[in-house]
Design a protein around this motif. Structure first.
Motif, PDB file in Angstrom:
ATOM      1  N   SER A   1       0.861  -1.181   0.000  1.00  0.00           N
ATOM      2  CA  SER A   1       0.000   0.000   0.000  1.00  0.00           C
ATOM      3  C   SER A   1       0.900   1.236   0.000  1.00  0.00           C
ATOM      4  CB  SER A   1      -0.905   0.009   1.237  1.00  0.00           C
ATOM      5  OG  SER A   1      -1.711  -1.142   1.273  1.00  0.00           O
ATOM      6  N   THR A   2       0.707   2.121  -0.957  1.00  0.00           N
ATOM      7  CA  THR A   2       1.619   3.264  -1.115  1.00  0.00           C
ATOM      8  C   THR A   2       0.913   4.609  -1.085  1.00  0.00           C
ATOM      9  OG1 THR A   2       1.449   3.100  -3.532  1.00  0.00           O
ATOM     10  CG2 THR A   2       3.240   1.875  -2.471  1.00  0.00           C
ATOM     11  N   SER A   3      -0.407   4.602  -0.864  1.00  0.00           N
ATOM     12  CA  SER A   3      -1.164   5.862  -0.901  1.00  0.00           C
ATOM     13  C   SER A   3      -1.972   6.061   0.376  1.00  0.00           C
ATOM     14  CB  SER A   3      -2.092   5.876  -2.128  1.00  0.00           C
ATOM     15  OG  SER A   3      -2.787   7.111  -2.230  1.00  0.00           O
ATOM     16  N   GLN A   4      -1.339   5.734   1.527  1.00  0.00           N
ATOM     17  CA  GLN A   4      -2.038   5.893   2.800  1.00  0.00           C
ATOM     18  C   GLN A   4      -2.081   7.368   3.205  1.00  0.00           C
ATOM     19  OE1 GLN A   4       0.967   4.306   2.484  1.00  0.00           O
ATOM     20  NE2 GLN A   4       0.989   2.385   3.624  1.00  0.00           N
ATOM     21  N   ARG A   5      -3.168   7.747   3.827  1.00  0.00           N
ATOM     22  CA  ARG A   5      -3.281   9.078   4.432  1.00  0.00           C
ATOM     23  C   ARG A   5      -3.850   8.892   5.841  1.00  0.00           C
ATOM     24  NH1 ARG A   5      -5.691  12.812  -0.562  1.00  0.00           N
ATOM     25  NH2 ARG A   5      -3.980  12.386  -2.024  1.00  0.00           N
ATOM     26  N   SER A   6      -3.010   8.355   6.706  1.00  0.00           N
ATOM     27  CA  SER A   6      -3.462   7.944   8.030  1.00  0.00           C
ATOM     28  C   SER A   6      -3.981   9.103   8.868  1.00  0.00           C
ATOM     29  CB  SER A   6      -2.305   7.250   8.767  1.00  0.00           C
ATOM     30  OG  SER A   6      -1.896   6.090   8.058  1.00  0.00           O
ATOM     31  N   ARG A   7      -3.456  10.326   8.671  1.00  0.00           N
ATOM     32  CA  ARG A   7      -3.884  11.460   9.483  1.00  0.00           C
ATOM     33  C   ARG A   7      -5.330  11.853   9.214  1.00  0.00           C
ATOM     34  NH1 ARG A   7      -0.893  11.682  13.640  1.00  0.00           N
ATOM     35  NH2 ARG A   7      -1.762  13.753  14.024  1.00  0.00           N
ATOM     36  N   HIS A   8      -5.898  11.354   8.133  1.00  0.00           N
ATOM     37  CA  HIS A   8      -7.298  11.642   7.819  1.00  0.00           C
ATOM     38  C   HIS A   8      -8.247  11.069   8.871  1.00  0.00           C
ATOM     39  CE1 HIS A   8      -6.981  12.538   3.203  1.00  0.00           C
ATOM     40  NE2 HIS A   8      -6.300  13.374   3.958  1.00  0.00           N
ATOM     41  N   TYR A   9      -7.751  10.170   9.727  1.00  0.00           N
ATOM     42  CA  TYR A   9      -8.637   9.421  10.608  1.00  0.00           C
ATOM     43  C   TYR A   9      -8.472   9.792  12.082  1.00  0.00           C
ATOM     44  CZ  TYR A   9      -9.377   6.936   6.311  1.00  0.00           C
ATOM     45  OH  TYR A   9      -9.692   6.651   5.013  1.00  0.00           O
ATOM     46  N   ASP A  10      -7.815  10.922  12.363  1.00  0.00           N
ATOM     47  CA  ASP A  10      -7.606  11.342  13.748  1.00  0.00           C
ATOM     48  C   ASP A  10      -8.921  11.562  14.488  1.00  0.00           C
ATOM     49  OD1 ASP A  10      -4.915  11.186  13.392  1.00  0.00           O
ATOM     50  OD2 ASP A  10      -4.571  13.352  13.214  1.00  0.00           O
ATOM     51  N   GLN A  11      -9.980  11.967  13.788  1.00  0.00           N
ATOM     52  CA  GLN A  11     -11.231  12.265  14.466  1.00  0.00           C
ATOM     53  C   GLN A  11     -11.911  11.018  15.034  1.00  0.00           C
ATOM     54  OE1 GLN A  11     -13.487  13.133  10.387  1.00  0.00           O
ATOM     55  NE2 GLN A  11     -14.950  13.330  12.067  1.00  0.00           N
ATOM     56  N   PHE A  12     -11.400   9.829  14.668  1.00  0.00           N
ATOM     57  CA  PHE A  12     -12.007   8.578  15.140  1.00  0.00           C
ATOM     58  C   PHE A  12     -11.207   7.927  16.268  1.00  0.00           C
ATOM     59  CE2 PHE A  12     -12.661   8.817  10.431  1.00  0.00           C
ATOM     60  CZ  PHE A  12     -13.946   9.335  10.504  1.00  0.00           C
ATOM     61  N   ALA A  13     -10.134   8.575  16.745  1.00  0.00           N
ATOM     62  CA  ALA A  13      -9.212   7.955  17.696  1.00  0.00           C
ATOM     63  C   ALA A  13      -9.714   8.040  19.131  1.00  0.00           C
ATOM     64  CB  ALA A  13      -7.838   8.619  17.592  1.00  0.00           C
ATOM     65  N   GLY A  14      -9.479   6.977  19.899  1.00  0.00           N
ATOM     66  CA  GLY A  14      -9.718   6.975  21.324  1.00  0.00           C
ATOM     67  C   GLY A  14     -11.179   6.902  21.724  1.00  0.00           C
ATOM     68  N   PRO A  15     -11.452   6.914  23.048  1.00  0.00           N
ATOM     69  CA  PRO A  15     -12.831   6.820  23.539  1.00  0.00           C
ATOM     70  C   PRO A  15     -13.676   8.025  23.179  1.00  0.00           C
ATOM     71  CG  PRO A  15     -11.311   7.211  25.347  1.00  0.00           C
ATOM     72  CD  PRO A  15     -10.474   6.890  24.151  1.00  0.00           C
ATOM     73  N   GLN A  16     -13.015   9.162  22.854  1.00  0.00           N
ATOM     74  CA  GLN A  16     -13.741  10.344  22.401  1.00  0.00           C
ATOM     75  C   GLN A  16     -13.902  10.354  20.879  1.00  0.00           C
ATOM     76  OE1 GLN A  16     -15.049  12.930  24.305  1.00  0.00           O
ATOM     77  NE2 GLN A  16     -14.606  11.611  26.061  1.00  0.00           N
ATOM     78  N   GLY A  17     -13.367   9.322  20.233  1.00  0.00           N
ATOM     79  CA  GLY A  17     -13.429   9.251  18.784  1.00  0.00           C
ATOM     80  C   GLY A  17     -14.851   9.174  18.270  1.00  0.00           C
ATOM     81  N   GLU A  18     -15.087   9.820  17.139  1.00  0.00           N
ATOM     82  CA  GLU A  18     -16.425   9.844  16.559  1.00  0.00           C
ATOM     83  C   GLU A  18     -16.687   8.556  15.777  1.00  0.00           C
ATOM     84  OE1 GLU A  18     -16.724  13.444  14.293  1.00  0.00           O
ATOM     85  OE2 GLU A  18     -16.292  14.714  16.020  1.00  0.00           O
ATOM     86  N   VAL A  19     -17.960   8.201  15.700  1.00  0.00           N
ATOM     87  CA  VAL A  19     -18.382   6.964  15.032  1.00  0.00           C
ATOM     88  C   VAL A  19     -19.078   7.304  13.723  1.00  0.00           C
ATOM     89  CG1 VAL A  19     -19.933   4.976  15.179  1.00  0.00           C
ATOM     90  CG2 VAL A  19     -18.608   5.687  17.184  1.00  0.00           C
ATOM     91  N   ARG A  20     -18.609   6.713  12.629  1.00  0.00           N
ATOM     92  CA  ARG A  20     -19.238   6.908  11.316  1.00  0.00           C
ATOM     93  C   ARG A  20     -20.468   6.010  11.205  1.00  0.00           C
ATOM     94  NH1 ARG A  20     -14.155   5.321   7.780  1.00  0.00           N
ATOM     95  NH2 ARG A  20     -14.128   3.779   9.463  1.00  0.00           N
ATOM     96  N   PRO A  21     -21.650   6.578  10.996  1.00  0.00           N
ATOM     97  CA  PRO A  21     -22.849   5.744  10.830  1.00  0.00           C
ATOM     98  C   PRO A  21     -22.667   4.743   9.677  1.00  0.00           C
ATOM     99  CG  PRO A  21     -23.478   8.022  11.161  1.00  0.00           C
ATOM    100  CD  PRO A  21     -21.980   8.015  10.995  1.00  0.00           C
ATOM    101  N   GLY A  22     -23.100   3.519   9.903  1.00  0.00           N
ATOM    102  CA  GLY A  22     -23.009   2.492   8.866  1.00  0.00           C
ATOM    103  C   GLY A  22     -21.700   1.734   8.849  1.00  0.00           C
ATOM    104  N   HIS A  23     -20.695   2.207   9.627  1.00  0.00           N
ATOM    105  CA  HIS A  23     -19.385   1.555   9.658  1.00  0.00           C
ATOM    106  C   HIS A  23     -19.244   0.652  10.878  1.00  0.00           C
ATOM    107  CE1 HIS A  23     -16.852   3.034   6.355  1.00  0.00           C
ATOM    108  NE2 HIS A  23     -17.598   4.116   6.392  1.00  0.00           N
ATOM    109  N   THR A  24     -18.113  -0.029  10.964  1.00  0.00           N
ATOM    110  CA  THR A  24     -17.840  -0.944  12.078  1.00  0.00           C
ATOM    111  C   THR A  24     -17.154  -0.245  13.251  1.00  0.00           C
ATOM    112  OG1 THR A  24     -15.689  -1.559  11.131  1.00  0.00           O
ATOM    113  CG2 THR A  24     -17.604  -2.904  10.498  1.00  0.00           C
ATOM    114  N   ASP A  25     -16.999   1.089  13.181  1.00  0.00           N
ATOM    115  CA  ASP A  25     -16.206   1.818  14.174  1.00  0.00           C
ATOM    116  C   ASP A  25     -16.593   1.468  15.612  1.00  0.00           C
ATOM    117  OD1 ASP A  25     -15.170   3.041  11.966  1.00  0.00           O
ATOM    118  OD2 ASP A  25     -16.200   4.949  12.252  1.00  0.00           O
ATOM    119  N   LEU A  26     -17.877   1.501  15.940  1.00  0.00           N
ATOM    120  CA  LEU A  26     -18.327   1.312  17.317  1.00  0.00           C
ATOM    121  C   LEU A  26     -18.148  -0.123  17.776  1.00  0.00           C
ATOM    122  CD1 LEU A  26     -19.626   2.771  19.740  1.00  0.00           C
ATOM    123  CD2 LEU A  26     -21.859   2.064  18.840  1.00  0.00           C
TER     124      LEU A  26
END
Length: 417
Positions: free
Chosen positions: A114-139
């Motif tokens: 994998s050569t096109s990662q943009r990991s910083r795009h996902y900071d809003q989902f980190a930790g117990p305060q992380g936000e949950v995307r509806p329809g995803h497996t996040d929670l």
């Protein structure tokens, strides 16, 4: 343990959406099958991000490297002419990989970086305060793993994990094509409210009905369909529908929303008699393999839900000496193949990642109005899903063939001297 297929032919994979790469091991390929890396690559090219302008804007080369399970005595230069594999650092090392050879019967290992990662795009989902995307497996994944979860792009739940499906499916396709002339095809049949009246099953049914001597579809007849599919705006037999659907997808992306889709997948010229009647029924296996793919909400075999409103006299397919004269059964009766095209239709939900504000929670269940910060996604996941469905069908069909063959022991294969 997650393994696709099995127990005789199976695929295992590892790797996350934004990890270094995806690794794959294919078990149970019989010895002596000629495998060319470029044949595997052509299917990955259909699956990869950026391969269709109506899919995700993420760009990945997805160049496959074959690392084990192949050999070719007397052709070592050809065998070892695959892409080089290198490990950096002060004492870095480089080695060859396999380009073309015969399967040895041992596990076949593959790697796609994998050569096109943009990991910083996902900071809003980190930790117990992380936000949950509806329809995803996040929670569910956060709490299932007790917080030890890769939040980037859905981690292992990402569609990127299907790289392993396609690699294993490519090997199964080579086996099925070489031994039975079987070809796997798919066609998008619905995008949002738009539906097509053209289906692969109906097309090949019409072709077979015009032939006097055989139910087998020729390679030329299949190639003509492949050209139509490849030339359409999206991968569909119906060019007019594909054009209209492409415009709808484009407009929906602009609106920050997403669309569902339906995909028809067909095995043309499948072997007869593969599958079992009950708990290992090929129908059960296919509904699990196809229905279990990311974002899938429905899976039908043959004419699917249409048969509900019919009488038996209308639904039963006539049989003559030359074979079945219709295919409402979709190539499966009692969980076993009949030799008619194997037909499934799969329904995908709209892509869960959208730009519109939605009601959601943080992982600690604090209620929020969720708005996506950054990210790249397919506005209609069905656009790229066809090749993965074909691959999963091929894997299950090859396993069923080997299971059937295991019940027909030839004692001449058990002599050493």
């Amino acid at each position: 343990m997650e393994i696709l297929g099995g127990p005789l032919f199976a695929v295992a994979g590892a790797g996350e959406s934004h990890g270094p790469g995806v690794t794959t091991i294919v078990f149970g390929c019989p010895a002596g099958l000629r495998i060319r890396r470029e044949e595997v690559q052509q299917y990955l090219d259909r699956r990869r991000p950026g391969s269709n302008r109506h899919g995700t804007p993420r760009q990945e080369a997805d160049r496959v490297v074959l690392l084990s399970g192949l050999y070719s005595e007397g052709e070592i230069d050809t065998l070892l002419s695959g892409p080089a594999v290198a490990v950096g650092g002060e004492s870095g090392s480089t080695t060859e990989s396999y380009e073309e050879g015969y399967s040895t019967g041992e596990p076949i290992a593959a790697l796609v970086l994998s050569t096109s990662q943009r990991s910083r795009h996902y900071d809003q989902f980190a930790g117990p305060q992380g936000e949950v995307r509806p329809g995803h497996t996040d929670l569910v994944k956060y709490h299932k793993s007790q917080g030890f979860v890769d939040i980037r792009g859905g981690g292992r739940s990402s569609y990127r994990s299907t790289i392993s499906d396609v690699i294993g499916g490519a090997i199964a396709r080579i086996f099925l094509q070489e031994n039975f002339g079987t070809v796997l095809l798919s066609s998008i049949s619905q995008v949002g409210p738009l539906r097509t009246n053209l289906s692969l099953a109906q097309h090949f049914g019409n072709v077979a009905s015009r032939q006097q001597d055989s139910q087998t579809i020729t390679r030329e007849q299949i190639a003509a369909v492949e050209i139509r599919l490849d030339e359409a705006e999206i991968h569909s037999l119906d060019a007019e529908f594909a054009q209209e659907a492409g415009e709808l997808i484009k407009q929906t992306r602009i609106e920050g929303d997403s669309l569902g889709a339906a995909v028809e997948v067909v095995a043309v010229n499948p072997p007869s008699l593969a599958g079992e009647p009950l708990y290992q029924s090929l129908k059960v296996r296919l509904m699990g393999a196809l229905g279990g793919l990311n974002a899938v909400q429905s899976c039908e075999v043959g004419d699917g839900v249409q048969v509900i409103s019919r009488k038996g006299s209308e639904n039963n397919d006539p049989i003559r000496r030359s074979g079945y004269q219709a295919n409402s059964h979709g190539g499966l009766i009692g969980g076993m193949t009949t030799g008619s095209p194997l037909v499934c239709r799969v329904g995908f939900k709209p892509t869960s990642t959208i730009l519109k504000t939605q009601q959601s929670v943080r992982k600690n269940l604090e209620e929020i109005d969720f708005a996506l910060g950054k990210g790249r996604h397919d506005p209609c996941v069905g656009v790229r899903a066809g090749v993965t469905l074909e691959s999963r069908l091929a894997i299950e069909l090859m396993n069923a063939v080997l299971m059937h063959q295991s019940g027909r022991v030839d004692t001449t294969n058990f002599k050493l001297f």
